[in-house]
Design an enzyme around this catalytic site. Sequence first.
Site, PDB file in Angstrom:
ATOM      1  N   LYS A  65      71.039 -61.385-123.774  1.00  0.00           N
ATOM      2  CA  LYS A  65      71.749 -60.375-124.576  1.00  0.00           C
ATOM      3  C   LYS A  65      71.481 -58.976-124.037  1.00  0.00           C
ATOM      4  O   LYS A  65      72.354 -58.122-124.076  1.00  0.00           O
ATOM      5  CB  LYS A  65      71.292 -60.459-126.033  1.00  0.00           C
ATOM      6  CG  LYS A  65      72.012 -61.530-126.816  1.00  0.00           C
ATOM      7  CD  LYS A  65      71.823 -61.343-128.303  1.00  0.00           C
ATOM      8  CE  LYS A  65      70.579 -62.058-128.767  1.00  0.00           C
ATOM      9  NZ  LYS A  65      70.418 -62.073-130.215  1.00  0.00           N
ATOM     10  N   ARG A 108      67.420 -74.478-123.299  1.00  0.00           N
ATOM     11  CA  ARG A 108      68.558 -73.591-123.498  1.00  0.00           C
ATOM     12  C   ARG A 108      69.638 -73.879-122.469  1.00  0.00           C
ATOM     13  O   ARG A 108      69.387 -74.460-121.412  1.00  0.00           O
ATOM     14  CB  ARG A 108      68.137 -72.126-123.494  1.00  0.00           C
ATOM     15  CG  ARG A 108      67.451 -71.647-122.245  1.00  0.00           C
ATOM     16  CD  ARG A 108      66.719 -70.328-122.479  1.00  0.00           C
ATOM     17  NE  ARG A 108      67.590 -69.259-122.936  1.00  0.00           N
ATOM     18  CZ  ARG A 108      67.369 -68.515-124.026  1.00  0.00           C
ATOM     19  NH1 ARG A 108      66.327 -68.718-124.773  1.00  0.00           N
ATOM     20  NH2 ARG A 108      68.181 -67.555-124.339  1.00  0.00           N
ATOM     21  N   GLU A 112      69.383 -63.122-134.111  1.00  0.00           N
ATOM     22  CA  GLU A 112      68.970 -61.744-134.328  1.00  0.00           C
ATOM     23  C   GLU A 112      70.210 -60.878-134.095  1.00  0.00           C
ATOM     24  O   GLU A 112      70.842 -60.984-133.046  1.00  0.00           O
ATOM     25  CB  GLU A 112      67.859 -61.358-133.346  1.00  0.00           C
ATOM     26  CG  GLU A 112      67.351 -59.972-133.649  1.00  0.00           C
ATOM     27  CD  GLU A 112      66.282 -59.460-132.683  1.00  0.00           C
ATOM     28  OE1 GLU A 112      65.852 -60.217-131.797  1.00  0.00           O
ATOM     29  OE2 GLU A 112      65.917 -58.285-132.835  1.00  0.00           O
TER      30      GLU A 112
HETATM   31  P1  ATP Z   1      66.743 -62.569-127.735  1.00  0.00           P
HETATM   32  O1  ATP Z   1      65.832 -63.255-128.717  1.00  0.00           O
HETATM   33  O2  ATP Z   1      66.177 -62.358-126.392  1.00  0.00           O
HETATM   34  O3  ATP Z   1      67.447 -61.381-128.282  1.00  0.00           O
HETATM   35  P2  ATP Z   1      68.298 -64.937-127.989  1.00  0.00           P
HETATM   36  O4  ATP Z   1      69.457 -65.315-127.134  1.00  0.00           O
HETATM   37  O5  ATP Z   1      67.156 -65.847-128.142  1.00  0.00           O
HETATM   38  O6  ATP Z   1      67.894 -63.560-127.421  1.00  0.00           O
HETATM   39  P3  ATP Z   1      68.667 -65.089-130.828  1.00  0.00           P
HETATM   40  O7  ATP Z   1      69.572 -64.294-131.671  1.00  0.00           O
HETATM   41  O8  ATP Z   1      67.229 -65.048-131.147  1.00  0.00           O
HETATM   42  O9  ATP Z   1      68.899 -64.571-129.382  1.00  0.00           O
HETATM   43  O10 ATP Z   1      69.178 -66.586-130.752  1.00  0.00           O
HETATM   44  C1  ATP Z   1      69.523 -67.319-131.888  1.00  0.00           C
HETATM   45  C2  ATP Z   1      69.319 -68.778-131.613  1.00  0.00           C
HETATM   46  O11 ATP Z   1      70.100 -69.204-130.499  1.00  0.00           O
HETATM   47  C3  ATP Z   1      67.877 -69.093-131.287  1.00  0.00           C
HETATM   48  O12 ATP Z   1      67.503 -70.242-132.009  1.00  0.00           O
HETATM   49  C4  ATP Z   1      67.883 -69.348-129.813  1.00  0.00           C
HETATM   50  O13 ATP Z   1      66.868 -70.229-129.459  1.00  0.00           O
HETATM   51  C5  ATP Z   1      69.291 -69.901-129.581  1.00  0.00           C
HETATM   52  N1  ATP Z   1      69.735 -69.632-128.214  1.00  0.00           N
HETATM   53  C6  ATP Z   1      69.760 -68.448-127.592  1.00  0.00           C
HETATM   54  N2  ATP Z   1      70.171 -68.575-126.318  1.00  0.00           N
HETATM   55  C7  ATP Z   1      70.441 -69.879-126.129  1.00  0.00           C
HETATM   56  C8  ATP Z   1      70.904 -70.657-125.017  1.00  0.00           C
HETATM   57  N3  ATP Z   1      71.177 -70.102-123.829  1.00  0.00           N
HETATM   58  N4  ATP Z   1      71.063 -71.981-125.189  1.00  0.00           N
HETATM   59  C9  ATP Z   1      70.798 -72.546-126.367  1.00  0.00           C
HETATM   60  N5  ATP Z   1      70.361 -71.884-127.442  1.00  0.00           N
HETATM   61  C10 ATP Z   1      70.170 -70.566-127.344  1.00  0.00           C
END
Ligand code: ATP
Length: 571
Positions: free
Chosen positions: A282, A272, A47
């Site tokens: 984020k 994660r 995102e």
């Molecule tokens: P949010 O959705 O809270 O803004 P997010 O870190 O999940 O934060 P995304 O942009 O949705 O952000 O993440 C993109 C991809 O990265 C998703 O598939 C998510 O599951 C993966 N991802 C995010 N954080 C981690 C992490 N700490 N370890 C592994 N994969 C991650």
Amino acid sequence: MATKEQDPKTTEGEEISAPTNFVHEIIDQHNQSGRFEGRVHTRFPPEPNGYLHIGHAKSINLNYGTAMKYGGKFNLRFDDTNPAKEEQEYIDSIIRDVRWLGGDWEDRLFYASDYFQQIYEWAVQLIKMDKAYVDHQTADEIRALRGTLTEPGKDSPYRNRPVEENLDLFERMKNGEFPDGTCVLRAKIDMASPNMNMRDPVLYRILHAEHPRTGNQWCIYPMYDWAHGQSDSIERITHSICTLEFEAHRPLYDWFIDQLGIYHPQQIEFARLNITYTLMSKRKLLRLVKDGHVSGWDDPRMPTISGLRRRGYPSEAIRTFCERIGVSKANSVVEIGLLEHCIREYLNEHALRRMAVLNPLRVVLTNYPDGQSEEMDAVNNPEDPTAGIRKVPFSKVVYIEREDFMENPPKQFFRLAPGREVRLRYAYFITCTEVIKDANGEIVELHCTYDPATKGGDAPDGRKVKATLHWVSAAHAQRAEVRVYDNLFTKPNPEETAEGEDFTVNLNPNSLQVIPACYIEPALAGAEIGSRYQFERQGYFCVDLDTTPDKLVFNRIVGLKDAWAKAQQKG
Ligand code: ATP
Ligand code: MG
């Protein structure tokens, strides 16, 4: 990216078994059963509401690495369904970071917003099937009727309105007839489901906001759950790999696709990445930036990809780290020391050695001829003979590290002291004859003699010294600013706070130390931004982008001492 199997060796050369990857086991099963006709097609779906961090690197490495392992394909898809939080700056940074990490989407860069029309039509289809309805309850009212984990929810008073009415209202939602927040479109599933996600989740909300890509074309936006699986389906993704918090969303993911009767990818959840002394949210990283706790998203102390890149972390080493930690279903916290270990291991092999004195002490060689200088041969990288040697100028006055001298040394101190002989690396043996102090008693200079017979650093008579010091010739030295970093947080878990406090109380006040006037050997003059070196006995350093033609600025990437590897050896 990890296209071929990595040789999982530790620095000691001892073999460690390749980390297990249960995702690959699932794919192997699918390939056996023929579920996707042997196809593997993954995607990374960020995102664009912030910069990518090292956790995202794990996901990119897993998605891209998996596609490569099976000769498949990898898409980059922006999950741009919330214009209130998303910006072009984030899109640009994410593209740069995924590419830098080695992810190659070829010509498959997509946006969920590309599918808004199709996703809208599918919503209409659900309404026609009497599987979705327009709800006029407020967000609070919806929440109140949703129930809890132990109590079932209650039906909305709008749940059973006729299909025709829903079609009309939904179209009017789309046409902008209603202000933000007046109604939503919800799936009609089961308000009593033990899975909260199945209790009539919201599919669309009204948001009169300008979207970075679709502008003002839409004023209704699909929710994550409604957009995500359908986007996967459109792209014919085989394995939709996401993090564990989406496990309970999988029944919903499957429900939508089954209702619509469209191509069905397999969602797979993994744990994660968490790292000690590091935050990965984020939202919180944005706070650090907005509140000025760091200089920006690319502050070298940030766990963002742009921060790590600026700090000097090589992408190859980040990928090795992602391979080493493996992929599992169990949440865990990885030690920051392992990441640093991977960085050191890579740089030890690849970084050129240079001499730099961070905290200088002047040394005058009293028996060295005035005005003379000579060039010493220095090895560029003992790990890589092809890196060759360079000439390092030497003269009567040199700088050594202040810590390398003690006037009254304790027993365990083997470096320079009054009357003691040590080696200047690649140069001569020197002996300290006099300590010069200022009016405050502070040491300002040492007088030493050198032994001309020891040129190159060894004594022909076989005489030994207990220490070898790095140095820089004063007449030839360049000045540089060096920035030394420590963890951004003082606690292994930065979120651990007392009641009512927030994570910023755990910020490390000493995470940045600026050393304005270091002396570096002249071979470093004109070093390019982003280039990396080992400063002998100090650590690995990278030329920062604040460097100007008049001023070199270095970031310390990581020190030389590997506490993590030591702890592993002890077991
Ligand atoms: P949010 O959705 O809270 O803004 P997010 O870190 O999940 O934060 P995304 O942009 O949705 O952000 O993440 C993109 C991809 O990265 C998703 O598939 C998510 O599951 C993966 N991802 C995010 N954080 C981690 C992490 N700490 N370890 C592994 N994969 C991650
Ligand atoms: Mg997310």
